[in-house]
Design a protein around this motif. Structure first.
Motif, PDB file in Angstrom:
ATOM      1  N   GLY A  62       6.706  -5.627   0.168  1.00 15.84           N
ATOM      2  CA  GLY A  62       7.754  -4.816   0.772  1.00 15.84           C
ATOM      3  C   GLY A  62       8.264  -5.407   2.074  1.00 15.84           C
ATOM      4  N   VAL A  63       7.351  -5.907   2.896  1.00 11.43           N
ATOM      5  CA  VAL A  63       7.747  -6.550   4.153  1.00 11.43           C
ATOM      6  C   VAL A  63       8.630  -7.764   3.883  1.00 11.43           C
ATOM      7  N   TYR A  64       8.227  -8.553   2.898  1.00  9.12           N
ATOM      8  CA  TYR A  64       8.978  -9.769   2.555  1.00  9.12           C
ATOM      9  C   TYR A  64      10.397  -9.422   2.106  1.00  9.12           C
ATOM     10  N   LEU A  65      10.518  -8.468   1.187  1.00 11.93           N
ATOM     11  CA  LEU A  65      11.828  -8.102   0.674  1.00 11.93           C
ATOM     12  C   LEU A  65      12.720  -7.453   1.725  1.00 11.93           C
ATOM     13  N   THR A 113       4.468  -1.966  11.172  1.00 14.13           N
ATOM     14  CA  THR A 113       3.588  -0.884  10.708  1.00 14.13           C
ATOM     15  C   THR A 113       3.132  -1.094   9.274  1.00 14.13           C
ATOM     16  N   TYR A 114       3.697  -2.057   8.562  1.00 14.76           N
ATOM     17  CA  TYR A 114       3.235  -2.386   7.218  1.00 14.76           C
ATOM     18  C   TYR A 114       2.024  -3.309   7.250  1.00 14.76           C
ATOM     19  N   ILE A 115       1.948  -4.152   8.272  1.00 13.57           N
ATOM     20  CA  ILE A 115       0.855  -5.118   8.359  1.00 13.57           C
ATOM     21  C   ILE A 115      -0.333  -4.528   9.120  1.00 13.57           C
ATOM     22  N   MET A 116      -0.036  -3.605  10.045  1.00 13.12           N
ATOM     23  CA  MET A 116      -1.094  -2.973  10.832  1.00 13.12           C
ATOM     24  C   MET A 116      -2.222  -2.374   9.998  1.00 13.12           C
ATOM     25  N   GLN A 133      -7.056  -0.272  -3.090  1.00 17.17           N
ATOM     26  CA  GLN A 133      -6.480  -0.433  -1.751  1.00 17.17           C
ATOM     27  C   GLN A 133      -6.039  -1.880  -1.493  1.00 17.17           C
ATOM     28  N   ILE A 134      -6.782  -2.834  -2.060  1.00 15.48           N
ATOM     29  CA  ILE A 134      -6.369  -4.235  -1.940  1.00 15.48           C
ATOM     30  C   ILE A 134      -5.024  -4.441  -2.633  1.00 15.48           C
ATOM     31  N   PHE A 135      -4.887  -3.874  -3.847  1.00 14.00           N
ATOM     32  CA  PHE A 135      -3.624  -3.957  -4.581  1.00 14.00           C
ATOM     33  C   PHE A 135      -2.489  -3.293  -3.795  1.00 14.00           C
ATOM     34  N   ALA A 136      -2.774  -2.129  -3.221  1.00 14.16           N
ATOM     35  CA  ALA A 136      -1.769  -1.422  -2.435  1.00 14.16           C
ATOM     36  C   ALA A 136      -1.357  -2.242  -1.210  1.00 14.16           C
ATOM     37  N   ALA A 137      -2.318  -2.915  -0.594  1.00 11.88           N
ATOM     38  CA  ALA A 137      -2.017  -3.756   0.557  1.00 11.88           C
ATOM     39  C   ALA A 137      -1.083  -4.904   0.174  1.00 11.88           C
ATOM     40  N   LEU A 138      -1.289  -5.476  -1.014  1.00 11.81           N
ATOM     41  CA  LEU A 138      -0.411  -6.545  -1.490  1.00 11.81           C
ATOM     42  C   LEU A 138       1.009  -6.021  -1.714  1.00 11.81           C
ATOM     43  N   GLY A 159       3.161   1.290  -1.844  1.00  7.02           N
ATOM     44  CA  GLY A 159       1.846   0.755  -1.480  1.00  7.02           C
ATOM     45  C   GLY A 159       1.116   1.667  -0.512  1.00  7.02           C
ATOM     46  N   THR A 160       1.873   2.204   0.445  1.00  8.66           N
ATOM     47  CA  THR A 160       1.290   3.132   1.410  1.00  8.66           C
ATOM     48  C   THR A 160       0.772   4.388   0.719  1.00  8.66           C
ATOM     49  N   ALA A 161       1.565   4.909  -0.221  1.00  6.68           N
ATOM     50  CA  ALA A 161       1.153   6.114  -0.948  1.00  6.68           C
ATOM     51  C   ALA A 161      -0.147   5.879  -1.718  1.00  6.68           C
TER      52      ALA A 161
END
Length: 292
Positions: A283-286, A251-254, A273-278, A132-134
């Motif tokens: 990733g945070v959840y898992l 740093t994933y939510i920031m 970018q919205i899709f990448a944010a999701l 998602g970051t990439a």
């Protein structure tokens, strides 16, 4: 309240505070140079933390001081300058997005250097978050072709330092009070910051004749009080309550917060970018989901 709930509250608070730090850096740079900003941020934060936390230092064991020094350099001093330098060339939101590399580096350093194990689910979560970051980075580069991405190296280097710091805190400073860790960090780095500020031409007529200097000083003060001093104490407490990977997942939510501020400040934002944010949130959840 149960500990799992407390750590998620800390994570949310840190995400809001640190996600707002990038726009504050951007605004501060309108009236200050990168070195002036890094030095002032360190000095102001040090004054605050040492004022309220100096009395806690007597509780620190002698063997812990070397780790407080290393933690201060890697987790505060060097990154405060590196992020300011980076944002002279790249967008504030892009800097926040690049900062999402911290959890990946935390797992890699934790496993390779500090012998802290991570589960397959954590690794999968970090990988998905990294994808998602990439996507966010690639889309940002497309929307902002004039940005000098060589300066992104300063942010990437900082993420390695942050990852090392979070592992150091978990492994060597677990039993030290969070306020003592924060104050102990800054007792070492305030003096070098004062020296840098002195040689940065801050105390010159040119600096104080800048029409943006007053606003810049207000922004850097807010950044120091909330984005550094208060956030440091909360972060160290979060590390002690949870795991290095969970703490670094802030740093994933920031970037979501930073992108919101960037949008309000006229920076571009897209559906991709919205899709990448999701993906980042997945990733945070898992990375933090407990086994049944």
């Amino acid at each position: 309240m149960k500990t799992p709930n407390i750590k998620w509250i800390y994570l949310l608070i840190l995400s809001l505070i640190w996600g707002s730090s990038f726009i504050l850096i951007k605004k501060s740079l309108l009236g200050l140079t990168a070195y002036q900003l890094g030095a002032l941020r360190t000095i102001l934060t040090g004054i605050i933390l040492l004022t309220f936390g100096f009395h806690k230092l007597k509780t620190v064991e002698t063997s812990k001081w070397k780790w407080l020094l290393i933690s201060g350099l890697l987790g505060s001093f060097i990154p405060s300058f590196f992020f300011a330098i980076a944002e002279t060339e790249i967008d504030s939101a892009v800097a926040s997005i690049l900062n999402s590399l911290v959890p990946l580096n935390t797992i890699l350093l934790g496993f390779a250097v500090f012998k802290i194990t991570s589960t397959k689910r954590q690794v999968l979560g970090v990988i998905i978050g990294f994808i998602g970051t990439a996507l966010l980075i690639l889309k940002g580069a497309e929307l902002n072709p004039n940005q000098n991405y060589l300066y992104a190296g300063f942010v990437i280097a900082s993420t390695v330092m942050y990852a090392a710091n979070v592992n150091i805190v978990k492994r060597y400073l677990q039993d030290v009070k969070p306020l003592a860790i924060a104050a102990g960090n800054y007792i070492f780095i305030v003096i070098p910051a004062v020296i840098i500020l002195f040689f940065s031409d801050f105390f010159t007529a040119e600096t104080f004749n800048n029409p943006n200097i007053i606003n810049a000083l207000i922004y850097v003060t807010i950044l120091s009080v909330f984005g550094t001093a208060i956030a440091k104490v909360v972060f160290f407490k979060l590390v002690q309550l949870s795991t290095p990977v969970f703490a670094s997942s802030v740093t994933y939510i920031m970037p979501l917060v930073a992108l919101g501020w960037g949008l309000l400040d006229g920076e571009a934002f897209s559906i991709v970018q919205i899709f990448a944010a999701l993906l980042i949130l997945v990733g945070v959840y898992l990375a933090n989901k407990r086994k049944a």
